[in-house]
Design an enzyme around this catalytic site. Structure first.
Site, short mmCIF file in Angstrom:
data_model
loop_
_atom_site.label_atom_id
_atom_site.label_comp_id
_atom_site.label_asym_id
_atom_site.label_seq_id
_atom_site.Cartn_x
_atom_site.Cartn_y
_atom_site.Cartn_z
N ASP A 179 0.85 -1.19 0.00
CA ASP A 179 0.00 0.00 0.00
C ASP A 179 0.90 1.25 0.00
OD1 ASP A 179 -3.10 0.67 0.47
OD2 ASP A 179 -1.94 2.08 1.68
N TYR A 324 -3.44 11.08 1.11
CA TYR A 324 -4.03 10.97 -0.22
C TYR A 324 -4.07 12.33 -0.91
CZ TYR A 324 -5.46 6.17 0.72
OH TYR A 324 -5.44 4.83 0.99
N HIS A 379 -4.77 -7.75 0.14
CA HIS A 379 -4.07 -6.48 0.31
C HIS A 379 -3.33 -6.38 1.64
CE1 HIS A 379 -3.35 -2.25 -0.50
NE2 HIS A 379 -3.85 -1.93 0.68
#
Length: 401
Positions: A179, A324, A379
């Site tokens: 990630d 982000y 993930h």
């Protein structure tokens, strides 16, 4: 730089009582009938999980477990950086920094810490490769302080982590992550190749190579409304194109809001533990290898809640989502997938990862020396398949460090 200060997690009882009261007073919206998880976190599961969090989850037990790992804080680049540091007793141990992502925490690696730092002898009596393990909380995540001004993105985190390794006395090291941890790990290798000597990642940021005309056609295939050119695509590449388009269309709403208006979202998530739980547990459901059997087919319930509780009890959900925004407005991730990483790279591919770049794409931007494909896992590989990931990390860095 001053010496690291030992750190012990000690959440005030008043904060735990406040959490319980908020959970028990949660006002959950009524769902549509028979929609399951298709509209977001499933109502009945969230209701039951929130009640368990309020009435049965034992934070003090989890806190004691977390405190069984040696933790420290150190002021680096203006960040009061929190990290686990396990020095191995083995003389040939390799310094290794582990970088987590969102919505994970340093706790994501808890099943790997001891196995990496103090591996047990094999059946033939030989000792597996050991590591000095460093696992920071990302700036703005968990017990690390948050940046106070805009601009603290992946590059600044990589700079901070490299400075941390230097402060701990590691002049060279290796790195692993998934990630955001993959982006940070890749940036460490690109910016500090003389110090970060090899990397291992379990999410590859790579697309078709811009210098390859056939790959330009592949990029065209990813745009809606354009006809496909399957003759130019391998099966793996075609699947990556389709999977990438599906993910962009159906699974990126969270990143759009976190990348554009994280503060607005943060007011709600920082005020409602049930809302925070719903926001995070949906990713554990969607991104993990649950095989249609629910969140707890891939994770222990208390693991999920410990991870969410770290965000809640530190008030760090808003600052975590700002990464982000930094990435979206700086173009850092695009640059990661466009420049070549020359240090030796190992890749672990898990079948339910949110995006699986074909090796042909990855090889255009990474010096791939090991490519391992696993039959299970998603993930959150460090939590879902820790034995497999640990073995792959050990195998790769034993040969490349």
């Amino acid at each position: 730089m001053s010496a690291p200060i030992p750190f012990t997690i000690d959440i005030p009882e008043a904060a735990l009582q406040d959490l319980r009261e908020r959970l028990l007073k949660s006002r959950l919206p009524e769902p549509l009938e028979d929609v399951g998880w298709s509209y977001g976190t499933e109502y009945e599961y969230l209701k039951e999980l929130a009640h368990y969090w309020a009435t049965s989850f034992d934070w003090r037990k989890q806190e004691a477990y977390l405190n069984s790992f040696p933790q420290f804080k150190l002021l680096v680049n203006g960040i009061d950086l929190h990290f686990v540091h396990l020095r191995s007793a083995e003389p040939n141990a390799i310094p290794l920094i582990l970088s987590h992502g969102w919505p994970g925490t340093f706790f994501e690696f808890h099943k790997m810490f001891e196995a990496l730092a103090a591996p047990k002898p094999t059946v033939d009596g030989s000792k597996p490769q050991a590591f000095h393990v460093v696992a920071p909380s990302l700036p703005g995540y968990g017990f690390s302080s948050a940046p106070r001004r805009p601009g603290f993105g992946v590059g600044k985190i990589a700079e901070t982590f490299d400075a941390l390794m230097s402060a701990l006395g590691y002049q060279t090291y290796v790195a692993q992550g998934g990630d955001w941890g993959s982006a940070i790990t890749s940036t460490l290798a690109r910016k500090y190749p003389e110090r970060c000597r090899a990397i291992h990642i379990n999410l590859v940021f790579a697309g078709p190579c811009w210098s390859n005309p056939l790959h330009l056609l592949q990029m065209a295939n990813m745009l809606p409304g354009l006809r496909r050119f399957p003759v130019f695509l391998s099966r793996d590449e075609m699947k990556a194109v389709d999977d990438g388009a599906h993910f962009q269309e159906h699974e990126t709403g969270y990143s759009k809001i976190q990348g554009t208006k994280p503060q607005t979202l943060g007011y709600a998530l920082n005020d409602s533990p049930a809302g925070l739980l719903a926001w995070i547990v949906e990713k554990f459901h969607t991104w993990a290898d649950t095989r249609g059997e629910g969140v707890e087919s891939a994770f222990v319930r208390d693991e999920v809640l410990t991870n969410v509780a770290i965000y809640w009890l530190t008030g760090s959900i808003t600052s975590s989502t700002r990464l982000y925004h930094e990435a979206m407005h700086s173009g850092e991730v695009r640059r990661i997938s466009a420049s070549y990483c020359k240090v030796p790279t190992g890749v672990a591919v898990f079948p339910k990862e949110i995006f699986r770049a074909p090796r042909s794409w990855a090889s255009a931007v990474y010096n791939i020396q090991q490519w391992s494909v696993f039959p299970r896992g998603g993930h959150f590989a460090a939590l879902e398949a820790p034995a497999e990931l640990t073995a792959d990390v050990r195998k790769f860095f034993a040969a490349h460090h």
